[in-house]
Every structure is written in structure tokens, then in C-alpha cells.
Design a protein around this motif. Sequence first.
Motif, PDB file in Angstrom:
ATOM      1  N   ALA A  28       0.821  -1.215   0.000  1.00  0.00           N
ATOM      2  CA  ALA A  28       0.000   0.000   0.000  1.00  0.00           C
ATOM      3  C   ALA A  28       0.855   1.266   0.000  1.00  0.00           C
ATOM      4  O   ALA A  28       0.462   2.278  -0.583  1.00  0.00           O
ATOM      5  CB  ALA A  28      -0.946  -0.010   1.198  1.00  0.00           C
ATOM      6  N   ARG A  29       2.033   1.234   0.628  1.00  0.00           N
ATOM      7  CA  ARG A  29       2.914   2.414   0.657  1.00  0.00           C
ATOM      8  C   ARG A  29       3.455   2.760  -0.732  1.00  0.00           C
ATOM      9  O   ARG A  29       3.939   3.866  -0.949  1.00  0.00           O
ATOM     10  CB  ARG A  29       4.060   2.214   1.642  1.00  0.00           C
ATOM     11  N   LEU A  30       3.385   1.838  -1.675  1.00  0.00           N
ATOM     12  CA  LEU A  30       3.834   2.118  -3.041  1.00  0.00           C
ATOM     13  C   LEU A  30       2.845   3.009  -3.794  1.00  0.00           C
ATOM     14  O   LEU A  30       3.186   3.599  -4.813  1.00  0.00           O
ATOM     15  CB  LEU A  30       4.029   0.809  -3.809  1.00  0.00           C
ATOM     16  N   PHE A  31       1.621   3.117  -3.287  1.00  0.00           N
ATOM     17  CA  PHE A  31       0.575   3.915  -3.911  1.00  0.00           C
ATOM     18  C   PHE A  31       0.711   5.376  -3.510  1.00  0.00           C
ATOM     19  O   PHE A  31       1.188   5.689  -2.413  1.00  0.00           O
ATOM     20  CB  PHE A  31      -0.814   3.430  -3.472  1.00  0.00           C
ATOM     21  N   ALA A  34      -3.696   9.139  -2.442  1.00  0.00           N
ATOM     22  CA  ALA A  34      -5.085   8.876  -2.851  1.00  0.00           C
ATOM     23  C   ALA A  34      -5.137   7.817  -3.958  1.00  0.00           C
ATOM     24  O   ALA A  34      -6.048   7.799  -4.778  1.00  0.00           O
ATOM     25  CB  ALA A  34      -5.744  10.165  -3.320  1.00  0.00           C
ATOM     26  N   GLY A  35      -4.141   6.919  -3.965  1.00  0.00           N
ATOM     27  CA  GLY A  35      -4.095   5.870  -4.973  1.00  0.00           C
ATOM     28  C   GLY A  35      -5.297   4.948  -4.898  1.00  0.00           C
ATOM     29  O   GLY A  35      -5.986   4.876  -3.880  1.00  0.00           O
ATOM     30  N   GLN A  36      -5.530   4.246  -6.002  1.00  0.00           N
ATOM     31  CA  GLN A  36      -6.705   3.379  -6.091  1.00  0.00           C
ATOM     32  C   GLN A  36      -6.320   1.967  -6.493  1.00  0.00           C
ATOM     33  O   GLN A  36      -5.512   1.779  -7.401  1.00  0.00           O
ATOM     34  CB  GLN A  36      -7.671   3.903  -7.151  1.00  0.00           C
ATOM     35  N   GLU A  49      -4.275   3.255   3.523  1.00  0.00           N
ATOM     36  CA  GLU A  49      -4.785   2.454   4.646  1.00  0.00           C
ATOM     37  C   GLU A  49      -5.887   1.502   4.183  1.00  0.00           C
ATOM     38  O   GLU A  49      -5.913   0.337   4.578  1.00  0.00           O
ATOM     39  CB  GLU A  49      -5.298   3.364   5.764  1.00  0.00           C
ATOM     40  N   ASN A  50      -6.785   2.003   3.354  1.00  0.00           N
ATOM     41  CA  ASN A  50      -7.877   1.160   2.860  1.00  0.00           C
ATOM     42  C   ASN A  50      -7.355   0.042   1.957  1.00  0.00           C
ATOM     43  O   ASN A  50      -7.863  -1.083   1.990  1.00  0.00           O
ATOM     44  CB  ASN A  50      -8.916   1.997   2.115  1.00  0.00           C
ATOM     45  N   LYS A  57      -7.537  -8.530   3.944  1.00  0.00           N
ATOM     46  CA  LYS A  57      -8.790  -9.299   4.009  1.00  0.00           C
ATOM     47  C   LYS A  57      -8.963 -10.228   2.807  1.00  0.00           C
ATOM     48  O   LYS A  57      -9.377 -11.373   2.952  1.00  0.00           O
ATOM     49  CB  LYS A  57      -9.970  -8.330   4.083  1.00  0.00           C
ATOM     50  N   LYS A  58      -8.633  -9.755   1.610  1.00  0.00           N
ATOM     51  CA  LYS A  58      -8.985 -10.478   0.387  1.00  0.00           C
ATOM     52  C   LYS A  58      -7.828 -11.232  -0.273  1.00  0.00           C
ATOM     53  O   LYS A  58      -8.079 -12.124  -1.074  1.00  0.00           O
ATOM     54  CB  LYS A  58      -9.555  -9.506  -0.652  1.00  0.00           C
TER      55      LYS A  58
END
Length: 157
Positions: A28-31, A34-36, A49-50, A57-58
Motif C-alpha cells: 500500500a505504501r507504493l501507492f 489517494a491511490g486506487q 490504509e484502505n 482481508k482479500k
Amino acid sequence: MEISQGSARALTEQYFDSFNKGEFEQTARLFAQAGQLLPPFEAATVGRENIARYLEKKAKNMVANPEQWTFYQEELGQWQIEVKGKVQAIVFQVNVIWQFAITCSGQIDSVRITLVASPKELLSMRASKKETDSDKSLKENVRSHAGSPAKSPAIAQ
């Protein structure tokens, strides 16, 4: 600022490496902030974070096997990268295309994940998931009736 094709590829390789190690916070830190992450059949997951929570989870026990990179340089030094490969999960393997949008500052703006499977393959993955869900249901039913001689567990077919 502009990043090179080599740097853009290295960023995608870091994505796959951290993903395969289950280091989803690192992924996630590579994003960008506001990355998606745009997974198949689901709404976009926005923000680091999301994304980390979603992957935790997935994506546990999944392994991404990238095989072929195609690069498209956009204006202002941004890159669009298409990576073809496979994802191996516990009960299935599927062909996948990851479409990365890389910012000129060297962060992932978005990753769109597309399953490349025939309808038959998609149905077999769905059947495997149903079997897994019914197995869980059966185990829960057996557990809830354990130690209760008056009741016998139901057997799901």
C-alpha cells in the motif's frame, strides 16, 4: 520530474514482491496517498490504509506471478504499464492483467485488476468458493453441536 521505464518496472516488481510476501502495508505504501486499487467485480479501494486493509482481508494466501510487461509512456513522464500473468489462490489459478498507472513522482496512482478467464473457468472458481463456504458452514454446525448428545449435526450436501 520524470521517471524512467526501468524505475517504473522496478516499482511494479516491488508491488508483486511485497504482495507475494503478504506485506500488504508495504504494498500500500507504493501507492500515491489517494491511490486506487480497482479489483475485479468490486468498487475501487482508495487510499493507502484502505488498500492495506483490503489486501489483508482479500489477498491472503494468493500468489501473483507476473509474466509479461508492456509499457506506454504518457505525457508529463507518467507511465501506463500492463502486466499479464497468473494469480494462484488456494482453490484456483486464473490469468490476470494488472494495469498500473504510475505517477511522474514514482508512485502507483492506480492498479486495475482484470481476470482473463472463460465463463467456464469463472463458474468453476465460483463452484470452488461455494464448496469452501459450505465446508465452513458444516464445520460451524458440527462445532455448535459438539458435546450435545441430544442433537446430531446436519450434513450439508
